[in-house]
Design a protein around this motif. Structure first.
Motif, short mmCIF file in Angstrom:
data_model
loop_
_atom_site.label_atom_id
_atom_site.label_comp_id
_atom_site.label_asym_id
_atom_site.label_seq_id
_atom_site.Cartn_x
_atom_site.Cartn_y
_atom_site.Cartn_z
N LYS A 54 0.81 -1.21 0.00
CA LYS A 54 0.00 0.00 0.00
C LYS A 54 0.85 1.27 0.00
CE LYS A 54 -4.08 -1.96 0.21
NZ LYS A 54 -5.09 -1.78 -0.87
N ILE A 56 3.29 1.96 2.21
CA ILE A 56 3.75 2.35 3.54
C ILE A 56 5.04 1.58 3.81
CG2 ILE A 56 3.17 2.47 6.00
CD1 ILE A 56 0.21 2.43 5.17
N SER A 109 6.29 6.31 9.51
CA SER A 109 4.92 5.79 9.56
C SER A 109 4.45 5.42 10.96
CB SER A 109 4.81 4.56 8.66
OG SER A 109 5.61 3.50 9.16
N VAL A 231 -2.28 3.13 10.98
CA VAL A 231 -2.25 3.69 9.61
C VAL A 231 -3.60 3.56 8.92
CG1 VAL A 231 0.22 3.25 9.38
CG2 VAL A 231 -1.41 1.51 8.62
N PRO A 233 -6.14 5.51 8.50
CA PRO A 233 -6.58 6.57 7.59
C PRO A 233 -5.95 6.44 6.20
CG PRO A 233 -6.04 7.47 9.74
CD PRO A 233 -5.52 6.07 9.72
N ARG A 234 -4.70 5.99 6.15
CA ARG A 234 -4.02 5.85 4.86
C ARG A 234 -4.52 4.63 4.10
NH1 ARG A 234 2.31 6.66 6.15
NH2 ARG A 234 2.41 6.38 3.89
N LEU A 235 -5.01 3.62 4.82
CA LEU A 235 -5.50 2.40 4.15
C LEU A 235 -6.87 2.60 3.53
CD1 LEU A 235 -4.41 -0.34 6.73
CD2 LEU A 235 -3.30 0.24 4.55
N ALA A 237 -8.10 5.65 2.63
CA ALA A 237 -8.18 6.89 1.84
C ALA A 237 -8.43 6.59 0.37
CB ALA A 237 -6.87 7.67 2.00
#
Length: 237
Positions: A54, A56, A109, A231, A233-235, A237
């Protein structure tokens, strides 16, 4: 960390009273299967691979630290003794009985990329090499990890040895080093995030089992879920 935990029920998509909830024997057999085959370490590794897919990555600086997990000190058991694989240690003016989780966290991260465990009395600095992935551009840790040998081995151009400065024995810390420590402390604060998730979101403030092996297996699962939580929010988004 069973289905009595609201966060875990939501993660598994089950509710209290749901007839899909397995009984305690099934859960116990499944946990023993994971422990026997070392599968929780694989879960931890698979989560890191998923995060890398992803975007990260875990190749920037590394923050190293350890946290004490208390264990029940009661002797009201068949053996009439405290857990022989746990030990006592002093932190500040307080004594603790239990074990330690040693972790290294990506400075960017905040994802935990390496994990080890030990009895509580083992000095943090004794668990070091297995916590580094070898491609760090910077390493950050408290003064308990001070080592001239490690410092010398990390002197390549462009690398940062961010270990807190230590006052000489019987002396005082130089004002310049005190200022450096204040800057380092702001960077090191990031490593508290995975510990906060462990102890607050997952309510893991005491060991759940006797011995180190069972708790170690569970740590890999909890920190894997903790990485996803940090993490999220990044997954999505």
């Amino acid at each position: 960390m069973g289905y009595d935990n609201e966060a875990m029920r939501r993660f598994a998509g089950i509710e209290r009273g749901d007839n899909r909830i397995p009984d305690e024997t099934t859960i116990l057999d499944f946990r023993h299967l994971l422990e026997r085959h070392g599968l929780t370490k694989g879960i931890f590794a698979d989560v890191k691979t998923h995060l890398a897919d992803k975007g990260i990555t875990l190749l920037s600086g590394t923050l190293v630290d350890a946290t004490i997990i208390d264990a029940p000190s009661s002797t009201k058991n068949k053996a009439g003794a405290r857990d022989p694989e746990k030990s006592s240690t002093k932190k500040g003016n307080d004594w603790f009985f239990g074990m330690k989780a040693h972790v290294s966290v990506d400075a960017d991260s905040r994802v935990t990329h390496s994990l080890d465990t030990s009895t509580a009395k083992l000095h943090d600095s004794q668990v070091w090499d297995d916590l580094l992935h070898g491609e760090e551009t910077s390493v950050w840790a408290d003064k308990g990890y001070v080592s001239a040998e490690r410092d010398a081995a990390f002197t390549e151009e462009g690398k940062v040895w961010g270990i807190m400065r230590k006052a000489p024995k019987g002396g005082q810390l130089h004002p310049v080093h005190a200022q450096i420590n204040r800057v380092m402390a702001m960077m090191r604060a990031k490593i508290e995030h995975p510990f906060r998730v462990l102890k607050r979101q997952f309510a893991y403030v005491k060991t759940h089992y006797r011995g180190l092996a069972k708790n170690r297996a569970q740590f890999f699962t909890v920190f894997a879920f903790g990485n996803l939580f940090l993490v999220r929010p990044r997954l999505i988004a």
